[in-house]
Write an enzyme that holds these catalytic residues in place. Structure first.
Site, PDB file in Angstrom:
ATOM      1  N   GLU A   6       0.794  -1.225   0.000  1.00  7.35           N
ATOM      2  CA  GLU A   6       0.000   0.000   0.000  1.00  7.35           C
ATOM      3  C   GLU A   6       0.826   1.274   0.000  1.00  7.35           C
ATOM      4  OE1 GLU A   6      -3.789  -0.374   2.632  1.00  7.35           O
ATOM      5  OE2 GLU A   6      -2.477  -2.062   3.090  1.00  7.35           O
ATOM      6  N   ASP A  33      -2.312  -4.479   3.699  1.00  7.24           N
ATOM      7  CA  ASP A  33      -2.425  -4.659   5.153  1.00  7.24           C
ATOM      8  C   ASP A  33      -3.319  -5.846   5.521  1.00  7.24           C
ATOM      9  OD1 ASP A  33      -0.729  -2.581   5.654  1.00  7.24           O
ATOM     10  OD2 ASP A  33      -2.290  -1.134   6.146  1.00  7.24           O
ATOM     11  N   ASP A  43      -5.984  -6.680   7.134  1.00  5.83           N
ATOM     12  CA  ASP A  43      -7.282  -6.408   7.736  1.00  5.83           C
ATOM     13  C   ASP A  43      -8.318  -6.273   6.621  1.00  5.83           C
ATOM     14  OD1 ASP A  43      -6.689  -3.968   6.587  1.00  5.83           O
ATOM     15  OD2 ASP A  43      -6.452  -2.891   8.484  1.00  5.83           O
ATOM     16  N   GLU A  89      -9.756  -3.610   5.280  1.00  4.83           N
ATOM     17  CA  GLU A  89      -9.409  -2.603   4.277  1.00  4.83           C
ATOM     18  C   GLU A  89      -8.323  -3.129   3.347  1.00  4.83           C
ATOM     19  OE1 GLU A  89     -10.784   0.443   3.618  1.00  4.83           O
ATOM     20  OE2 GLU A  89     -12.290  -0.062   5.125  1.00  4.83           O
ATOM     21  N   TYR A  96       1.678  -4.984  13.331  1.00  6.41           N
ATOM     22  CA  TYR A  96       0.581  -4.253  12.711  1.00  6.41           C
ATOM     23  C   TYR A  96      -0.199  -3.472  13.761  1.00  6.41           C
ATOM     24  CZ  TYR A  96      -3.217  -3.189   9.510  1.00  6.41           C
ATOM     25  OH  TYR A  96      -4.138  -2.537   8.735  1.00  6.41           O
ATOM     26  N   ARG A 148      -3.241  -1.827  13.629  1.00  8.21           N
ATOM     27  CA  ARG A 148      -4.715  -1.769  13.677  1.00  8.21           C
ATOM     28  C   ARG A 148      -5.226  -3.127  14.133  1.00  8.21           C
ATOM     29  NH1 ARG A 148      -2.931   1.254   9.500  1.00  8.21           N
ATOM     30  NH2 ARG A 148      -3.578   3.447   9.501  1.00  8.21           N
ATOM     31  N   HIS A 155      -5.048 -10.799  14.266  1.00  8.01           N
ATOM     32  CA  HIS A 155      -3.753 -10.155  14.467  1.00  8.01           C
ATOM     33  C   HIS A 155      -3.353 -10.176  15.933  1.00  8.01           C
ATOM     34  CE1 HIS A 155      -4.850  -8.888  10.549  1.00  8.01           C
ATOM     35  NE2 HIS A 155      -5.781  -8.073  10.990  1.00  8.01           N
TER      36      HIS A 155
END
Length: 689
Positions: free
Chosen positions: A6, A79, A81, A83, A295, A297, A341
């Protein structure tokens, strides 16, 4: 082989791990989204999103397509997750990759081992995750693009409403109304001082017989004091215990935001920006480029077994065996946590903050140190206290004194949570025995009044949103920024104060859209999104179930709500150009003064909040100002003739070393005075505000 991530920083770090056979490109975030110019959701045909290429991403996508055609294989390393999964799906659609193609890789930390392991284990894109993200995006678009125009028509242009932001605003407004309606209640406490040999024992009156004692008036105090005058006092209980205090879990996103605010003074957005830099990778000189934290989030407190073992070995080697817990500490995540996570931790506990400090900015170092210390402490033995409680009885009344002494620091040798920081008991309890008679030296009554609930700070608002399961940790920073930018709330003394506009918006939405504003309804919607991710619910059916009653309420509100006239607040001064009264208005960058004769007269000026401090350069007033992004700073009212500016509040005090002006600063959990001279750097760390 082509790998797509990203961010450019992440691409740079990963390319160093993978070598020449891999080309790493960055999508620079999302590449497709719903159009800004229209709803972009086909309500009549299953709420199908009408995605378009985001402006400015055309060339990036074109380059990615060209490179994918040259490559033997494409791996999507966005990432780990929802998103990130959605971005991977959009990229695969743009490159025409097959749906079942094992092209998706993910890693919780950006280290060479984690990345090389992930490359060997690609999987197909998880469409349940993608659909959960699509459901959230469509729901937010349906609410935002329906309610915002309603607010423009009925109140004023430039307003917005959202599925989560409006509930957060409601919490702030309801807290303010609690404060406004609060009626203080009087109560009293009585402390007694007793002679125990040649020492004093101070204890507080807590009960009459077996009933807890509440004293509500001076008359009640006088009656009690009269009875105590003739009473004989005896030690009725001495209880000695050993108490353990367990360490707190490693950080999740929300607790990191809360602690960074309390200990470092970071806003949620600042915390996430710096944490992202630590996660994506930084150059450590000869140590190479590496991600320093996992990570960022996450709402899970889980820790990988390998990382836990490393931490336990570090604790034993650094502090000694007694600091290593008898068995590894395991922390439960909340029921709604997505456990994919780990908690936020350093990628290697052996990278002590002081070892990497020279390679980090001040903000990066401070946040990394906070994360490192919290994680290490979470893997250490509990602190142990010796506690003693003494009860003294006389005339039917019970006095109690308690104290605790730290016997073994355990995890406190590394970290102490700001919320639970306790000062050591200043009054030591002398040695006494049960049945021992004591002589009262005197009694000290003190009047108090109950206090209203405190206004929300950024930390306490994030904590409340998390407890109520409203939104996701990654959304908290944007929510705060939005309600500030819209003028719904102001930040005063680090607390959120709703404006008249904020109250008007909340009341209107509560009346016509009770579900949107309902805390429990919003939380249940988050649970539905989790169930979509688990494959238990169909995302389009979930959206339809929400939208049908919502659209009915929207039609009713559009026809019934009358135009709200916002009366501007008078500034108490006249326009220097035309003489008409000045008024206070809210703009993109906060409050400002404007002529009431607008649009004929367009004179404006900033709101000058006086500090009571004189300018150290010219002697005029120092006023509080704001940048275009809303950040507060201080400057001379005589600008531009006098160019004095400071991010920190100036004081009248001069530096005792160099004679330069001193300012108030906050750091390391306290406020202090500091010299403004970079050469001097004098500080008075004991000074508090």
């Amino acid at each position: 082989m082509l790998v797509i991530v990203e961010s450019a920083a992440k691409a740079k770090t990963i390319s160093k791990f993978l070598g020449r056979n891999y080309k790493v490109l960055a999508s620079v975030g999302h590449v497709r989204d719903l159009p800004k110019s229209k709803l972009g959701v086909d309500v009549e045909h299953g709420f199908t999103p009408q995605y378009v290429t985001i402006r400015g991403k055309g060339e990036i996508l074109k380059h990615i397509r060209e490179e994918s055609e040259k490559s033997s294989r494409v791996l999507l390393a966005t990432d780990p997750d929802r998103e990130g999964e959605a971005i991977a799906w959009h990229l695969s659609q743009a490159m025409n990759l097959k749906d079942k193609n094992p092209c998706r890789i993910e890693f919780n930390e950006i280290t060479k081992d984690a990345v090389t392991r992930a490359v060997k284990k690609p999987r197909p894109i998880d469409m349940n995750r993608v659909n959960a993200q699509q459901a959230r995006r469509v729901l937010d678009r349906l609410v935002g693009y329906s309610l915002s125009p309603l607010l423009w028509n009925k109140i004023k242009k430039g307003l917005s409403a959202g599925r989560v932001q409006s509930v957060a605003l409601r919490l702030i407004c309801e807290r303010e109304r609690e404060i406004e309606s609060f009626v203080p209640e009087e109560y009293w406490t009585i402390e007694g001082e007793f002679a125990a040999g040649n020492k004093a024992l101070v204890a507080r009156l807590v009960a009459r017989g077996r009933e807890k004692l509440e004293i509500g008036s001076r008359e009640a105090v006088d009656a009690i004091l009269a009875e105590l005058e003739t009473a004989r006092f005896t030690v009725s209980k001495v209880e000695k215990k050993t108490k353990k205090k367990n360490p707190v879990p490693p950080f999740i996103t929300s607790t990191l935001q809360q602690e960074a605010y309390k200990k470092l003074g970071f806003t949620a957005s600042r915390t996430m920006r710096v944490a992202q830099e630590l996660y994506e990778g930084l150059s450590l000189g000869e140590g190479g480029t590496v991600g320093l934290v996992t990570y960022i989030r996450t709402d899970s407190s889980r820790v990988a077994e390998e990382a836990q073992k490393e931490a336990l070995d570090f604790v034993e080697q650094t502090f000694g065996k007694e600091y290593r817990p008898e068995k590894p500490n395991v922390y439960k995540s909340k029921k709604t946590a997505q456990d994919a996570h780990e908690a936020i931790r350093p990628t290697s506990v052996w990278r002590q903050p002081e070892r990497v400090k020279t390679f980090l900015t001040r903000d990066q170092y401070r946040l990394y140190k906070l994360i490192w210390e919290r994680f290490l402490a979470s893997q250490m033995a509990p602190a142990v206290y010796d506690t003693v409680t003494v009860e003294i009885t006389g005339g039917g009344y019970v006095f109690r004194a308690s104290a605790s002494n730290l016997k073994f620091p355990g995890y406190l040798a590394v970290y102490q949570e700001s919320e639970n920081e306790e000062e050591d008991e200043k009054r030591a309890i002398p040695e006494v025995q049960e049945g021992q008679e004591l002589v009262a030296r005197g009694f000290k009554p003190e009047q108090h009044f109950t206090q209203p609930p405190p206004r929300y700070t950024e930390a306490s608002l994030v904590k409340m949103l998390e407890e109520k399961n409203i939104g996701r940790p990654s959304t908290y920073a944007p929510i705060v920024d939005t309600i500030l930018r819209r003028g719904y709330v102001e930040r005063k003394n680090k607390q959120f104060v709703p404006t008249e506009l904020g109250f008007i918006v909340v009341d209107l939405l509560k009346d016509y859209f009770p579900e949107i504003m309902d805390v429990e309804f919003t939380a249940s919607m988050e649970e539905n999104l989790d169930r979509i991710e688990e494959g238990e619910l169909n995302w389009q059916e979930t959206v339809e179930e929400f939208y049908v009653p919502f659209s009915d309420k929207l039609r009713k509100a559009s026809s019934e709500i009358e135009k709200v006239e916002l009366k501007p607040e008078e500034a108490g001064k006249d326009c220097p150009v035309c003489g008409k009264p000045m008024v206070i208005r809210n703009g993109r960058y906060g409050r400002f003064l404007a002529c009431s004769g607008f649009p004929k007269c367009r004179y404006t000026e900033s709101v000058n909040e006086e500090t009571g401090i004189t300018c150290p350069q010219c002697g005029r007033k120092v006023i509080a100002l704001r940048t275009k992004k809303g950040r507060r700073f201080y400057g001379c009212e005589g600008y531009p003739q006098c160019d004095f500016r400071s991010w920190n509040l100036p004081t009248e005090k001069k530096c005792p070393q160099c004679g330069g002006p001193m300012v108030r600063k906050r750091g390391r959990g306290q406020e202090y005075l500091a010299c403004t001279s970079k050469e001097c750097r004098y500080e008075e760390k004991e000074a508090r505000m």
